[in-house]
Design a protein around this motif. Structure first.
Motif, short mmCIF file in Angstrom:
data_model
loop_
_atom_site.label_atom_id
_atom_site.label_comp_id
_atom_site.label_asym_id
_atom_site.label_seq_id
_atom_site.Cartn_x
_atom_site.Cartn_y
_atom_site.Cartn_z
N LEU A 1 25.67 55.86 78.78
CA LEU A 1 25.40 56.90 77.80
C LEU A 1 26.36 58.07 77.93
CD1 LEU A 1 21.50 57.27 77.68
CD2 LEU A 1 23.00 56.58 75.82
N ALA A 2 26.63 58.47 79.16
CA ALA A 2 27.43 59.68 79.37
C ALA A 2 27.92 59.73 80.80
CB ALA A 2 26.60 60.93 79.05
N HIS A 3 28.80 60.70 81.07
CA HIS A 3 29.29 60.95 82.42
C HIS A 3 29.17 62.46 82.65
CE1 HIS A 3 31.59 60.86 86.05
NE2 HIS A 3 32.05 59.63 85.87
N THR A 4 28.41 62.86 83.65
CA THR A 4 28.20 64.29 83.90
C THR A 4 29.30 64.91 84.75
OG1 THR A 4 26.92 64.08 85.95
CG2 THR A 4 25.71 63.87 83.86
N HIS A 5 30.10 64.07 85.42
CA HIS A 5 31.12 64.54 86.35
C HIS A 5 30.48 65.35 87.48
CE1 HIS A 5 34.35 63.02 83.83
NE2 HIS A 5 33.69 63.52 82.80
N GLY A 6 29.27 64.94 87.85
CA GLY A 6 28.55 65.53 88.96
C GLY A 6 27.69 64.47 89.62
N ARG A 7 26.51 64.87 90.07
CA ARG A 7 25.57 63.93 90.67
C ARG A 7 24.22 64.08 89.99
NH1 ARG A 7 22.30 60.06 91.76
NH2 ARG A 7 22.26 59.25 93.90
N PRO A 8 23.97 63.28 88.92
CA PRO A 8 22.69 63.38 88.23
C PRO A 8 21.53 62.90 89.09
CG PRO A 8 23.97 61.54 87.38
CD PRO A 8 24.87 62.29 88.32
N LEU A 9 20.44 63.67 89.08
CA LEU A 9 19.22 63.29 89.79
C LEU A 9 18.10 63.14 88.77
CD1 LEU A 9 19.49 65.60 92.97
CD2 LEU A 9 20.08 63.18 92.77
N GLY A 10 17.24 64.15 88.60
CA GLY A 10 16.11 64.04 87.69
C GLY A 10 16.53 63.86 86.24
N VAL A 11 15.84 62.97 85.53
CA VAL A 11 16.11 62.70 84.11
C VAL A 11 14.81 62.78 83.33
CG1 VAL A 11 17.03 61.03 82.44
CG2 VAL A 11 18.01 61.15 84.74
N GLU A 12 14.83 63.48 82.21
CA GLU A 12 13.68 63.56 81.30
C GLU A 12 14.15 63.30 79.88
OE1 GLU A 12 10.39 64.12 82.06
OE2 GLU A 12 11.00 64.02 84.17
N VAL A 13 13.27 62.71 79.08
CA VAL A 13 13.55 62.48 77.66
C VAL A 13 12.89 63.60 76.86
CG1 VAL A 13 13.31 60.91 75.72
CG2 VAL A 13 13.65 59.99 78.04
N MET A 14 13.67 64.28 76.05
CA MET A 14 13.15 65.38 75.24
C MET A 14 12.58 64.85 73.94
SD MET A 14 16.21 68.12 76.09
CE MET A 14 15.19 69.59 75.96
N ASP A 15 11.78 65.65 73.28
CA ASP A 15 11.12 65.21 72.05
C ASP A 15 12.11 64.79 70.98
OD1 ASP A 15 8.59 65.44 73.03
OD2 ASP A 15 8.13 67.35 72.04
N ASP A 16 13.28 65.42 70.96
CA ASP A 16 14.26 65.09 69.92
C ASP A 16 15.15 63.91 70.31
OD1 ASP A 16 15.95 66.15 71.84
OD2 ASP A 16 16.59 67.88 70.64
N GLY A 17 14.84 63.25 71.43
CA GLY A 17 15.59 62.08 71.84
C GLY A 17 16.75 62.36 72.77
N ARG A 18 17.11 63.63 72.94
CA ARG A 18 18.14 63.96 73.90
C ARG A 18 17.57 63.90 75.32
NH1 ARG A 18 20.85 69.38 71.47
NH2 ARG A 18 18.65 69.86 71.05
N PHE A 19 18.45 64.02 76.30
CA PHE A 19 18.05 63.85 77.69
C PHE A 19 18.32 65.11 78.48
CE2 PHE A 19 19.59 59.89 75.86
CZ PHE A 19 18.46 59.11 75.95
N LEU A 20 17.36 65.49 79.30
CA LEU A 20 17.49 66.63 80.19
C LEU A 20 17.83 66.08 81.58
CD1 LEU A 20 16.24 68.85 82.29
CD2 LEU A 20 17.16 69.73 80.13
N VAL A 21 18.94 66.51 82.13
CA VAL A 21 19.41 65.98 83.41
C VAL A 21 19.56 67.12 84.41
CG1 VAL A 21 21.29 64.78 84.61
CG2 VAL A 21 20.64 64.09 82.28
#
Length: 344
Positions: free
Chosen positions: A85-105
């Motif tokens: 889906l994407a590359h954060t160029h960091g170290r993603p840990l917690g992931v949540e799905v927002m109501d509008d379909g986007r993702f909170l990382v």
């Protein structure tokens, strides 16, 4: 300060400054906590690259979303096929799905991010309540889009989390972010490695796992006690990591990184020994038992379910999510996500 402690501090290369504390005696592993092997034989879906899918979320179409150590965000369909889906160029840990379909990382190296289907990564917060976010870890998102997230330590980044646990100074924070305004505020501080976050169904309170003290704390969001923090579930049988918001069945699922470590609890009253432990070579560091374990607690903080795996099971489990008859599992170090059917 004892002579032994003075010598230990002079030999220290890590910067740890432990405080003395006494760990509670772990509860007996009987009744609901008795071993059951329910996590043995979990289905595993390999990551195409990287490892450490620390958390798992399920999007509106039932697909599993996770982040890996190489910064990539992956989404798995129900056949276990992964798409980047994407590359954060960091170290993603917690992931949540927002109501509008986007993702909170929650990215341990960058802060709170928002990711969309096109792969666009947007920074929401790299500082909060007047201080830099040092160890962004996990979050929950309210129906109004407000984000509740943890900054595990003001002293050590996530990569050095064991130093924070050995130090036990309680510098973790639970924070609130309104993405519409960018404003942040502090809900609780003094937390022992603030980790997983879960919201009550009615959003009257928010929970935060304190990994370093084997407990989950509760912060009131409404009513006359608004803002008050208290221990909601204490003396857990294992080391708590990520957790879920309240499910339709009224449960909060909690990933246990491992059973309690006897040596860690034995060292708790002795700062000098903990300094020495922090300076041991990695090859001889005390290691947690590698077995899978998740628990579910009811609205009152009582453990009502406990699912465990034996040696060789998917472990250590750091993320858990219930969806459509399955429990999806994430891990800080594994090269796959996993799932097990959940019996009602």
């Amino acid at each position: 300060m004892t002579i032994f402690e003075t010598i230990a501090r002079k030999l220290d290369r890590t910067g740890v400054n432990p405080v003395r504390w006494h760990a509670p005696t772990p509860p007996p592993l009987t009744g609901v906590l008795e071993f059951n092997g329910a996590l043995d034989g979990a289905h595993r879906w390999a990551l195409p690259s990287g490892d450490g899918p620390e958390d798992v979320a399920v999007d509106h179409d039932g697909r599993v979303v996770t982040g890996a150590s190489d910064g990539r965000i992956w989404r798995f369909d129900q056949q276990g096929r992964a798409t980047e889906l994407a590359h954060t160029h960091g170290r993603p840990l917690g992931v949540e799905v927002m109501d509008d379909g986007r993702f909170l990382v929650c990215d341990a190296e960058r802060g709170v991010l928002r990711v969309d289907e096109s792969g666009r990564v947007e920074m929401l917060a790299e500082s909060a309540a007047g201080h830099p976010v040092v160890a962004c870890n996990n979050s929950a998102v309210g129906r109004d889009g407000v984000v509740y997230f943890t900054d595990s330590s003001a002293r050590f980044p996530i990569a050095d989390h064991r130093y924070d646990l050995l130090e036990h100074r309680g510098t973790g924070r639970l924070l609130r972010l309104d993405p519409r305004t960018g404003e942040t505020d502090l809900l609780a501080d003094g937390l022992q490695f603030a980790n997983g976050v879960g919201l009550a169904s009615d959003e009257s309170f928010v929970l935060v796992a304190e990994t370093g003290s084997y407990q989950i704390s509760r912060v009131e969001l409404t009513g006359p006690s608004q803002g008050r923090a208290s221990v909601w579930a204490g003396n857990l049988p294992g080391i708590p990591d990520n957790m879920t918001s309240q499910t339709p069945d009224g449960l909060f699922w909690v990933a246990l990184y491992s059973p309690r470590m006897k040596v860690l609890d034995m060292l708790a009253p002795y700062p000098a020994l903990r300094i020495l432990a922090a300076n041991l070579p990695d090859a001889i560091q005390p290691e947690p038992e590698q077995v899978g374990w998740v628990i579910a607690l009811d609205a009152h903080g009582k453990i009502v379910r406990s699912l465990q795996g034996g040696k060789g099971s998917y472990a250590p489990i750091t993320g858990v999510r219930e969806h459509d008859g399955w429990l999806y599992l994430g891990s800080l170090t594994a090269d796959s996500v996993a799932r097990v059917p959940i019996a009602r």
